[in-house]
Design a protein around this motif. Sequence first.
Motif, mmCIF file in Angstrom:
data_model
loop_
_atom_site.group_PDB
_atom_site.id
_atom_site.type_symbol
_atom_site.label_atom_id
_atom_site.label_comp_id
_atom_site.label_asym_id
_atom_site.label_seq_id
_atom_site.Cartn_x
_atom_site.Cartn_y
_atom_site.Cartn_z
ATOM 1 N N THR B 53 0.827 -1.205 0.000
ATOM 2 C CA THR B 53 0.000 0.000 0.000
ATOM 3 C C THR B 53 0.864 1.259 0.000
ATOM 4 O OG1 THR B 53 -1.544 -1.266 1.342
ATOM 5 C CG2 THR B 53 -1.978 1.074 1.137
ATOM 6 N N ARG B 57 1.063 4.357 -2.769
ATOM 7 C CA ARG B 57 0.855 5.759 -2.416
ATOM 8 C C ARG B 57 2.086 6.616 -2.669
ATOM 9 N NH1 ARG B 57 -3.283 7.682 1.334
ATOM 10 N NH2 ARG B 57 -4.949 6.157 1.214
ATOM 11 N N TRP B 59 4.725 6.673 -0.767
ATOM 12 C CA TRP B 59 5.338 7.130 0.494
ATOM 13 C C TRP B 59 6.665 6.430 0.744
ATOM 14 C CZ3 TRP B 59 0.558 7.161 4.329
ATOM 15 C CH2 TRP B 59 -0.362 8.127 3.876
#
Lengths: 176, 107
Positions: B53, B57, B59
């Motif tokens: 995830t 994203r 990140w």
Amino acid sequence: MKKRVYRFFLDYEQEEAWVNNMAEQGWHLKRTMLGYFIFEKGEPGQYIYRNELVKNKNQDYFEFLETMDIEFISKFGGWAYYRKQKSKGPFELFSDSSSKIQYLKSISRLFISITFLNLLFGFINLNIGLGESTESFLNTGISLLNFVVVMIMCIQIYKVERRKIGLQRELHIFEG
Amino acid sequence: MTQEHPPLTEGVYYILLALFDARHGYGIMQLVEEMSNGRVRLGAGTIYGAIKTLLERGWIEALGGDGRKKEYIITDSGKKVIEYEILRLRELFDNGIRITKDDGTNG
């Protein structure tokens, strides 16, 4: 020394608990096939076992687990078994509620599709079974089997949903 | 929740912190356990899902290295998220201390 056991579980958590119980007694799981288990004699309580539905998991995932001291044992029908040495600490695949809920959702989806398939084939077989043909007796029997599977799966879906709802309720006040 | 920066889970917060230096999954697990004095033990499946995830994203990003040795590191946008989270945690902390101190039952 090896031990072969035929035993059929409807509940995957009960099956996992039983496999761990065997490991406590020194019987370590080596292979699984639908209701057939092969254990190998070893040191009692050496490993902790976990099972997981791995329908959409690729090689990358298994390699990742391997780097985490998790040994892949066996895979059959979309269900995998792993083990980790007890001396290396506790072993849970999922540590927070949100990832546990995600996992339960994937199990629920599989169970629901199995239920619908059996419902569909149950009615198709029943329809043929009640027809004129003389060989249709077999179809009536199969349709009964289909409906038994539907009933069993509904109970399993109910169990999984209840676990999921319990976790979701916790998320209202706790983060993980 | 309709906040612009919703709270991170404890696991994601610690995973992002652990990735201020490049680490693979096992390194993340070890550091997080160490930082939290054994309180936070992340499951392998949980870490794997979080990494996927966080990559989506943007990140964190994957550094070179093949499957088994693949390392990850936090990105600039990941660092921004951590900054916001620290501010949020400070707000929670400050308010907690201020109100429980004023309560008077402690003294």
